[in-house]
Write a protein that holds these residues in place. Structure first.
Motif, mmCIF file in Angstrom:
data_model
loop_
_atom_site.group_PDB
_atom_site.id
_atom_site.type_symbol
_atom_site.label_atom_id
_atom_site.label_comp_id
_atom_site.label_asym_id
_atom_site.label_seq_id
_atom_site.Cartn_x
_atom_site.Cartn_y
_atom_site.Cartn_z
ATOM 1 N N LYS A 132 0.722 -1.398 -0.083
ATOM 2 C CA LYS A 132 -0.121 0.315 -0.147
ATOM 3 C C LYS A 132 0.709 1.510 0.193
ATOM 4 O O LYS A 132 0.452 2.138 -0.467
ATOM 5 N N ASN A 133 2.019 1.211 0.306
ATOM 6 C CA ASN A 133 2.741 2.587 0.541
ATOM 7 C C ASN A 133 3.621 2.827 -1.170
ATOM 8 O O ASN A 133 4.409 3.633 -1.249
ATOM 9 N N MET A 134 3.452 1.548 -1.921
ATOM 10 C CA MET A 134 3.884 1.954 -3.514
ATOM 11 C C MET A 134 2.929 3.124 -4.399
ATOM 12 O O MET A 134 1.662 3.135 -4.128
ATOM 13 N N ASP A 135 3.748 4.123 -4.850
ATOM 14 C CA ASP A 135 3.142 5.175 -5.284
ATOM 15 C C ASP A 135 2.585 4.099 -7.109
ATOM 16 O O ASP A 135 2.128 4.787 -8.004
ATOM 17 N N LYS A 136 3.676 3.096 -7.800
ATOM 18 C CA LYS A 136 3.488 2.436 -8.589
ATOM 19 C C LYS A 136 4.074 1.009 -8.369
ATOM 20 O O LYS A 136 4.905 1.042 -7.965
ATOM 21 N N ILE A 137 3.447 0.351 -9.598
ATOM 22 C CA ILE A 137 4.497 -0.907 -9.831
ATOM 23 C C ILE A 137 5.107 -1.393 -10.938
ATOM 24 O O ILE A 137 4.486 -1.196 -11.864
ATOM 25 N N ALA A 138 6.307 -1.858 -11.473
ATOM 26 C CA ALA A 138 6.672 -1.487 -12.142
ATOM 27 C C ALA A 138 7.620 -3.100 -12.509
ATOM 28 O O ALA A 138 7.906 -3.646 -12.101
ATOM 29 N N TRP A 192 -3.977 -3.478 -4.765
ATOM 30 C CA TRP A 192 -3.419 -2.553 -3.546
ATOM 31 C C TRP A 192 -3.820 -1.414 -4.645
ATOM 32 O O TRP A 192 -3.882 -0.131 -3.303
ATOM 33 N N GLU A 193 -4.527 -1.744 -5.132
ATOM 34 C CA GLU A 193 -5.015 -0.399 -6.138
ATOM 35 C C GLU A 193 -3.645 0.680 -6.031
ATOM 36 O O GLU A 193 -3.863 2.379 -5.544
ATOM 37 N N VAL A 194 -2.884 -0.116 -6.732
ATOM 38 C CA VAL A 194 -1.312 0.711 -7.479
ATOM 39 C C VAL A 194 -1.242 0.901 -8.627
ATOM 40 O O VAL A 194 -1.650 -0.581 -9.453
ATOM 41 N N PRO A 195 -1.536 1.967 -9.651
ATOM 42 C CA PRO A 195 -1.463 2.189 -11.006
ATOM 43 C C PRO A 195 -0.129 1.445 -11.300
ATOM 44 O O PRO A 195 1.275 0.997 -10.746
ATOM 45 N N ALA A 196 0.190 0.531 -12.074
ATOM 46 C CA ALA A 196 0.884 -0.043 -12.797
ATOM 47 C C ALA A 196 2.100 0.388 -13.786
ATOM 48 O O ALA A 196 0.800 1.038 -14.942
ATOM 49 N N VAL A 197 2.684 0.148 -14.583
ATOM 50 C CA VAL A 197 3.896 0.664 -15.349
ATOM 51 C C VAL A 197 4.586 -0.250 -16.349
ATOM 52 O O VAL A 197 5.574 -0.980 -15.295
ATOM 53 N N GLY A 198 4.348 -0.934 -17.506
ATOM 54 C CA GLY A 198 5.127 -1.774 -17.796
ATOM 55 C C GLY A 198 6.722 -1.147 -18.550
ATOM 56 O O GLY A 198 6.450 -0.327 -19.062
ATOM 57 N N VAL A 199 7.386 -1.804 -18.124
ATOM 58 C CA VAL A 199 9.021 -1.384 -19.006
ATOM 59 C C VAL A 199 9.848 -2.446 -19.560
ATOM 60 O O VAL A 199 9.188 -3.343 -19.283
ATOM 61 N N ALA A 252 10.861 3.794 -14.780
ATOM 62 C CA ALA A 252 8.894 4.186 -14.487
ATOM 63 C C ALA A 252 9.093 5.522 -13.219
ATOM 64 O O ALA A 252 7.656 5.428 -13.427
ATOM 65 N N MET A 253 9.479 6.152 -12.436
ATOM 66 C CA MET A 253 9.920 7.472 -12.604
ATOM 67 C C MET A 253 9.565 8.337 -13.192
ATOM 68 O O MET A 253 8.734 9.239 -12.562
ATOM 69 N N PHE A 254 9.529 7.837 -14.473
ATOM 70 C CA PHE A 254 9.491 8.888 -15.196
ATOM 71 C C PHE A 254 8.134 8.633 -16.358
ATOM 72 O O PHE A 254 8.154 9.410 -17.668
ATOM 73 N N LYS A 255 7.394 7.710 -15.377
ATOM 74 C CA LYS A 255 6.261 7.048 -17.342
ATOM 75 C C LYS A 255 5.211 7.180 -16.042
ATOM 76 O O LYS A 255 5.321 6.676 -14.578
ATOM 77 N N LYS A 256 4.168 7.410 -16.695
ATOM 78 C CA LYS A 256 3.062 7.555 -15.546
ATOM 79 C C LYS A 256 1.859 6.559 -15.007
ATOM 80 O O LYS A 256 2.400 5.211 -16.271
ATOM 81 N N GLY A 257 2.024 5.983 -14.239
ATOM 82 C CA GLY A 257 0.966 4.514 -14.199
ATOM 83 C C GLY A 257 -0.326 4.436 -14.982
ATOM 84 O O GLY A 257 -0.956 4.932 -14.471
ATOM 85 N N GLY A 258 -0.345 3.269 -15.342
ATOM 86 C CA GLY A 258 -1.727 3.178 -15.916
ATOM 87 C C GLY A 258 -2.348 1.659 -15.180
ATOM 88 O O GLY A 258 -2.229 1.150 -13.746
#
Ligand code: KG4
Ligand code: ZN
Length: 346
Positions: free
Chosen positions: A79-85, A110-117, A327-333
């Motif tokens: 739950k502390n995560m802002d994104k999952i990459a 967790w309802e945390v945005p995901a980012v594909g890298v 992922a620091m520079f990508k929008k979470g989806g």
């Protein structure tokens, strides 16, 4: 670029390492809070290479404990995560699927945005993890050399990549792996070939190359590579040499040097003709000490105005911190939009 502080969970399962990491930072500074890598090398060793089906099964068993461990070491919860990459490709499809499906499930739960890298972009970011963002000036030329890829990539601006050279057959790491297999040295080949080569160098103060390995495509007029002929050359040489087993350190040294010479010369040529401000090295073969020092020396001699950047050893081979970093520079989806993509993106 975001100045806002973010905490990101990275997941990497593209080949034979199950990895998870937590990083924290913003567009100026990143800190790795945990970096867990569970390697399957000992399992694949007995087959002399990675067996995709076996790798996928191991990822399934390892992924949740590895993610748990990464969160624990960072002192965080999901739950502390802002994104999952997560690495979406390129790689082995069944291995990639495990990471991607896990990231989707965690993102949903967790309802945390995901980012594909992209895995190759991750290898490039190993340099930013090591040297920070502000020290590496663009445009830059990156040589990515791993078990699956050999690429020269021009970074024109943040996130803008252009591939200017690629291998036409075997990757540089694959050449090390196949050479080791021919000489019955085990898997993966890079570490053992470089260790044998180092031994040869230590024991022979005046090293003279006598085996005449070719330097494939060194003067080809483009930035592509080819390493499969080098492996064939090694095969014929040892077939004709009844004493090859007693000369393994020398074979390793000369074979390794042929690969290094091509990689270094072509990288410097590309960096010079594109007029870049920095040269970066990335991928598993970047763990090779002789290669690291030859590249640094070559750039310093031939392009003294150009910075040269080499990743910290622990970020050269596959890891998840390097996947979390872009992922620091990508929008979470949304988790539903994550899909595996096996082809190269750039
Ligand atoms: O980047 P990586 O961990 O996985 C891929 O994305 O492929 O790279 C693994 C490759 C293997 O081919 C391995 O033999 C090579 O990197 N490697 C090395 C060294 N350490 C690992 N090659 C040369 N010298 C090394 N010291
Ligand atoms: Zn890799």
């Amino acid at each position: 670029m975001s100045q806002e502080e973010q905490t990101i969970l990275g997941i990497e399962t593209s080949c034979d390492e199950t990895a998870a990491a937590v990083i924290k930072g913003n567009s100026e500074h990143m800190e790795v809070l945990s970096d867990v890598v569970s390697s399957q090398v000992d399992i694949h060793k007995k087959y002399g290479g990675v067996i995709p089906e076996v790798a996928a099964r191991e990822h399934v068993l390892n992924i949740i404990p590895v993610v748990h461990e990464a969160l624990d070491q960072a002192g965080m919860t999901g739950k502390n995560m802002d994104k999952i990459a997560v690495t979406i490709g390129p790689g082995l499809i069944t291995s990639l699927n495990t990471g991607v499906e896990t990231a989707k499930s965690l993102s949903f739960a967790w309802e945390v945005p995901a980012v594909g890298v992209d895995h190759i972009e991750g290898h490039i970011y190993a340099n930013y993890l090591t040297h920070g963002f502000n020290n590496i000036q663009l445009p830059a030329m990156v040589l990515t050399v791993s078990g699956g890829h050999t690429m020269l990539i021009l970074i024109k601006a943040p996130g803008q990549y252009e591939t200017i050279g690629i291998t036409r057959d075997d990757a540089a790491g694959e050449a090390f792996d196949k050479a080791a297999k021919l000489m019955e040295l085990g898997y993966p080949g890079g570490p053992v070939v470089s260790q044998q080569a180092e031994e040869y160098l230590q024991n022979n103060k005046e090293v003279k190359e006598v085996m005449s390995f070719p330097r494939p495509m060194i003067d080809s007029g483009n930035y592509d590579f080819s390493f499969s002929g080098l492996k064939t050359s090694l095969l014929y040489k040892i077939k004709k040499d009844p004493d090859w087993k007693s000369k393994i350190p020398q074979y390793c040294y000369e074979f390794q040097q042929a690969i290094i010479d091509v990689l270094v010369q072509k990288t410097i040529k590309a960096a010079g003709s594109y007029g870049v401000k920095s040269v970066m090295l990335s991928g598993g073969v970047a763990a090779n000490q002789k290669f690291r020092s030859d590249l640094v020396r070559g750039v310093e001699n031939k392009l003294p105005e150009t910075g040269v950047f080499i990743p910290n050893m622990k970020y050269t081979t596959d890891n998840a911190a390097m996947i979390a970093a872009p992922a620091m520079f990508k929008k979470g989806g949304n988790w539903e939009d994550l899909t595996v993509r096996c082809q190269l993106k750039f």
